[in-house]
Scaffold this motif. Structure first.
Motif, PDB file in Angstrom:
ATOM      1  N   THR A  31       0.833  -1.212   0.000  1.00  0.00           N
ATOM      2  CA  THR A  31       0.000   0.000   0.000  1.00  0.00           C
ATOM      3  C   THR A  31       0.861   1.252   0.000  1.00  0.00           C
ATOM      4  OG1 THR A  31      -0.178   0.121   2.416  1.00  0.00           O
ATOM      5  CG2 THR A  31      -1.872  -1.147   1.239  1.00  0.00           C
ATOM      6  N   ALA A  35      -6.655  -5.561  -5.298  1.00  0.00           N
ATOM      7  CA  ALA A  35      -6.927  -4.306  -6.017  1.00  0.00           C
ATOM      8  C   ALA A  35      -7.111  -3.166  -5.028  1.00  0.00           C
ATOM      9  CB  ALA A  35      -8.156  -4.453  -6.908  1.00  0.00           C
ATOM     10  N   LYS A  36      -7.710  -3.447  -3.871  1.00  0.00           N
ATOM     11  CA  LYS A  36      -7.842  -2.429  -2.820  1.00  0.00           C
ATOM     12  C   LYS A  36      -6.461  -1.978  -2.333  1.00  0.00           C
ATOM     13  CE  LYS A  36     -12.207  -3.423  -0.477  1.00  0.00           C
ATOM     14  NZ  LYS A  36     -12.789  -3.783   0.822  1.00  0.00           N
ATOM     15  N   GLN A  39      -3.673  -2.067  -4.015  1.00  0.00           N
ATOM     16  CA  GLN A  39      -3.078  -1.289  -5.094  1.00  0.00           C
ATOM     17  C   GLN A  39      -3.675   0.106  -5.155  1.00  0.00           C
ATOM     18  OE1 GLN A  39      -0.452  -1.973  -6.981  1.00  0.00           O
ATOM     19  NE2 GLN A  39      -0.647   0.056  -7.896  1.00  0.00           N
ATOM     20  N   MET A  40      -4.996   0.206  -4.984  1.00  0.00           N
ATOM     21  CA  MET A  40      -5.666   1.505  -4.997  1.00  0.00           C
ATOM     22  C   MET A  40      -5.132   2.395  -3.871  1.00  0.00           C
ATOM     23  SD  MET A  40      -8.547   3.306  -3.334  1.00  0.00           S
ATOM     24  CE  MET A  40      -8.919   1.956  -2.290  1.00  0.00           C
ATOM     25  N   LEU A  41      -4.935   1.809  -2.697  1.00  0.00           N
ATOM     26  CA  LEU A  41      -4.378   2.586  -1.592  1.00  0.00           C
ATOM     27  C   LEU A  41      -2.976   3.092  -1.923  1.00  0.00           C
ATOM     28  CD1 LEU A  41      -5.396   0.674   1.643  1.00  0.00           C
ATOM     29  CD2 LEU A  41      -6.071   2.967   0.952  1.00  0.00           C
ATOM     30  N   GLU A  81      -1.792   3.723  -4.903  1.00  0.00           N
ATOM     31  CA  GLU A  81      -1.922   4.796  -5.895  1.00  0.00           C
ATOM     32  C   GLU A  81      -2.397   6.093  -5.263  1.00  0.00           C
ATOM     33  OE1 GLU A  81      -4.483   3.056  -8.836  1.00  0.00           O
ATOM     34  OE2 GLU A  81      -2.942   1.616  -9.459  1.00  0.00           O
ATOM     35  N   VAL A  82      -3.381   6.003  -4.369  1.00  0.00           N
ATOM     36  CA  VAL A  82      -3.862   7.200  -3.675  1.00  0.00           C
ATOM     37  C   VAL A  82      -2.736   7.798  -2.846  1.00  0.00           C
ATOM     38  CG1 VAL A  82      -5.413   8.021  -1.847  1.00  0.00           C
ATOM     39  CG2 VAL A  82      -6.292   6.558  -3.672  1.00  0.00           C
ATOM     40  N   ARG A  83      -2.001   6.941  -2.145  1.00  0.00           N
ATOM     41  CA  ARG A  83      -0.886   7.419  -1.324  1.00  0.00           C
ATOM     42  C   ARG A  83       0.143   8.130  -2.196  1.00  0.00           C
ATOM     43  NH1 ARG A  83       0.849   6.727   4.137  1.00  0.00           N
ATOM     44  NH2 ARG A  83       2.979   7.461   4.181  1.00  0.00           N
ATOM     45  N   ARG A 136      -0.379   9.716  -4.963  1.00  0.00           N
ATOM     46  CA  ARG A 136      -0.896  11.009  -5.424  1.00  0.00           C
ATOM     47  C   ARG A 136      -1.015  12.026  -4.294  1.00  0.00           C
ATOM     48  NH1 ARG A 136      -4.664   7.621  -8.010  1.00  0.00           N
ATOM     49  NH2 ARG A 136      -6.259   8.241  -6.520  1.00  0.00           N
TER      50      ARG A 136
END
Length: 183
Positions: A66, A124-125, A127-129, A131-133, A135
């Protein structure tokens, strides 16, 4: 209301033993649940399927995936590994240290295969975290926000500050917010 011991990187336990929270920063009030118990079970089982792991290794691997945004608490990971052992999905293997090293069993591989879509969704969750981190982990913005806070505090602490100056400072901050929204 129950007291929860809360440490920076740990979330709070929700119903069903699922981990709540998104990592190191609190967001005030009750935080959203990260994984339900089935998702967490599948994440941990998948990580053990990749290679035998200790409980601490599982925590650090989730945190790494994450980008440091989330690390499940030991109070959730260790009971879940006990459940996986009880279900026959993992087994203890001979480790070189006192830590329990877990390996997946054939039953565990079959369980993962039967729940492949759910496991992929849980990853996927993660990975999403990450990516958000990536950004939102903007050190220059955090520095600038701290500079603004200090400047506002210093200016409003000076003698002679009246309602007009307070309103002018507020208008400047509102204008900056508006400019950022238009980016």
């Amino acid at each position: 209301m129950r007291n929860h011991r809360h440490h920076g990187h740990e979330g709070r336990r929700g119903r069903g033993g699922a981990e709540e929270g998104f990592g190191r920063e609190g967001h005030g009030g009750r935080r959203r649940r990260m994984f339900d118990s089935t998702e967490l079970r599948l994440v941990l089982l998948s990580l053990i399927a990749e290679q035998p792991r200790h409980g601490y290794d599982l925590i650090r691997e989730v945190e790494a995936r994450t980008g440091g945004a989330y690390a499940p608490s030991p109070g959730v990971v260790y009971p879940m590994t006990t459940l996986l052992l009880d279900m026959g999905l993992i087994e203890e293997t001979g480790g070189e240290t006192a830590r329990k090293l877990f390996a997946i069993t054939e039953a565990g591989r079959a369980d993962l295969a039967a729940h492949e879509a759910e496991a992929q969704a849980a990853f996927a969750k993660l990975q999403m975290l990450a990516e958000v981190r990536g950004r939102t982990d903007a050190a220059p913005v955090a520095r600038a926000m701290q500079n603004l806070k200090t400047a506002v505090h210093n200016r409003l602490s000076q003698e002679g500050v009246d309602k007009a100056i307070i309103l002018e400072v507020a208008a400047l901050i509102d204008q900056a917010a508006s400019n950022v929204e238009r980016l």
